[in-house]
Enzyme design. Structure first.
Site, mmCIF file in Angstrom:
data_model
loop_
_atom_site.group_PDB
_atom_site.id
_atom_site.type_symbol
_atom_site.label_atom_id
_atom_site.label_comp_id
_atom_site.label_asym_id
_atom_site.label_seq_id
_atom_site.Cartn_x
_atom_site.Cartn_y
_atom_site.Cartn_z
ATOM 1 N N ASP A 34 -0.775 -13.370 -7.899
ATOM 2 C CA ASP A 34 -1.737 -14.244 -8.564
ATOM 3 C C ASP A 34 -1.089 -15.558 -9.007
ATOM 4 O O ASP A 34 -0.136 -15.558 -9.797
ATOM 5 C CB ASP A 34 -2.327 -13.536 -9.783
ATOM 6 C CG ASP A 34 -2.950 -12.196 -9.430
ATOM 7 O OD1 ASP A 34 -4.165 -12.057 -9.611
ATOM 8 O OD2 ASP A 34 -2.215 -11.285 -8.987
ATOM 9 N N HIS A 94 -12.078 -12.190 -10.161
ATOM 10 C CA HIS A 94 -12.336 -13.517 -10.733
ATOM 11 C C HIS A 94 -12.761 -14.557 -9.695
ATOM 12 O O HIS A 94 -12.950 -15.725 -10.052
ATOM 13 C CB HIS A 94 -11.100 -14.024 -11.485
ATOM 14 C CG HIS A 94 -10.860 -13.317 -12.782
ATOM 15 N ND1 HIS A 94 -11.772 -13.343 -13.819
ATOM 16 C CD2 HIS A 94 -9.808 -12.565 -13.217
ATOM 17 C CE1 HIS A 94 -11.297 -12.635 -14.831
ATOM 18 N NE2 HIS A 94 -10.116 -12.146 -14.489
ATOM 19 N N HIS A 179 -6.219 -5.685 -4.779
ATOM 20 C CA HIS A 179 -6.365 -6.215 -6.132
ATOM 21 C C HIS A 179 -6.838 -5.076 -7.027
ATOM 22 O O HIS A 179 -7.989 -4.645 -6.936
ATOM 23 C CB HIS A 179 -7.372 -7.361 -6.115
ATOM 24 C CG HIS A 179 -7.272 -8.280 -7.280
ATOM 25 N ND1 HIS A 179 -6.239 -9.176 -7.431
ATOM 26 C CD2 HIS A 179 -8.079 -8.446 -8.355
ATOM 27 C CE1 HIS A 179 -6.416 -9.869 -8.541
ATOM 28 N NE2 HIS A 179 -7.524 -9.443 -9.118
#
Length: 289
Positions: A34, A94, A179
């Protein structure tokens, strides 16, 4: 412990060394965790172009879901990653935070959202076939876990469906960004896919795990790549903006951290004929403030 058990343990701890540059018939990829806000972009601008040249890196993936001020992705921040030398942007929960990126998911094939959000009425795609610098076709797949996260489609069965239905179409080199919140689910996912993909790397928890290895059937694995972002932070965010949540339980607005920045990733050499990983090396670079 018998002598045989001892020898087996020692052998398991000895990873094949990664040569300075990839050998014949090998593709070298760098998978980055990330990337956190502007500090993450700055450290990539500083190090990634030189790393690609020095280490003979043919393809770079980076998880970009925390790129825009720490939450989400925008068109401008995606272009900034491409400018640093990133080839494919993966993501996670996100990816939906910035509304402007949602229509871009259908336009830009280089941005992936998790495969298991479903195929009906969900923009974008969860996988794609891309060309590495020397021409080899590479499949990059993005999936998301369910333990401690939103209960979307089962990533295990969705991967089965993809690999079964597209088995004849997918190139031998197959990279998976998983993820996921739980290291147990990440490990289970890696072992489940062992031998069917070239690499399974975890993202989302922002802290690198010390378990990089090649699984028994040839899949490179690590439970979490770690973030590319500020070191002296709470998973990339200013402590002053996070600590009140632990002290009082009251909501706060997170701010991206400052100070020294770390680039975390995993270098993987993959045999282009078989799709099996040959060697792995954890990569970390620190840019002082």
């Amino acid at each position: 412990m018998t002598r045989r058990d001892k020898d087996r343990t020692l052998a398991a701890d000895q990873l094949p060394p990664l040569p300075a540059r990839p050998g014949a018939g090998a593709l070298r990829v760098l998978m980055l965790g990330d990337v956190i806000g502007r500090p993450g972009r700055v450290v990539l601008e500083r190090y990634l172009p030189a790393l690609r040249e020095e280490r003979g890196i043919d393809l770079v993936t980076a998880n970009g879901e925390n790129l825009a001020h720490g939450m989400g992705l925008t068109i401008a921040t995606a272009r900034a990653l491409y400018g640093c030398g990133v080839d494919v942007i993966t993501s996670g929960n996100h990816i939906w935070d910035k509304r402007e990126i949602i229509p871009e998911l259908d336009r830009d094939e280089r941005i992936l959202r998790p495969l298991n959000y479903g195929s009906q009425g969900v923009p974008g795609r969860g996988w794609g076939v891309f060309h590495a610098a020397e021409g080899t076709e590479v499949t990059v797949i993005n999936a998301q876990g369910r333990a401690g996260m939103i209960p979307i489609e089962n990533p295990f069965s969705e991967m089965d469906r993809l690999l079964d239905e597209a088995a004849d179409e997918l190139p031998a080199v197959r990279l998976v960004d998983f993820h996921c919140e739980m290291t147990s689910e990440k490990t289970a996912f890696g072992l489940y896919l062992d031998g069917r993909v070239s690499a399974v790397v975890g993202t989302h928890t922002h802290v690198p795990t010390a378990d990089q290895r090649i699984l028994p059937r040839g899949t490179a694995f690590t439970a979490d790549l770690g973030m590319t972002g500020p070191i002296d932070s709470v998973i990339g965010f200013e402590p002053e903006s996070v600590l009140p949540r632990f002290l009082t339980g009251l909501p706060t607005r997170f701010e991206v951290g400052s100070g020294p920045v770390v680039l975390n990733g995993l270098l993987i050499d993959v045999d282009t004929a078989t799709g099996r990983a040959r060697s792995v090396e954890r990569l970390a670079r620190i840019l002082e403030a």
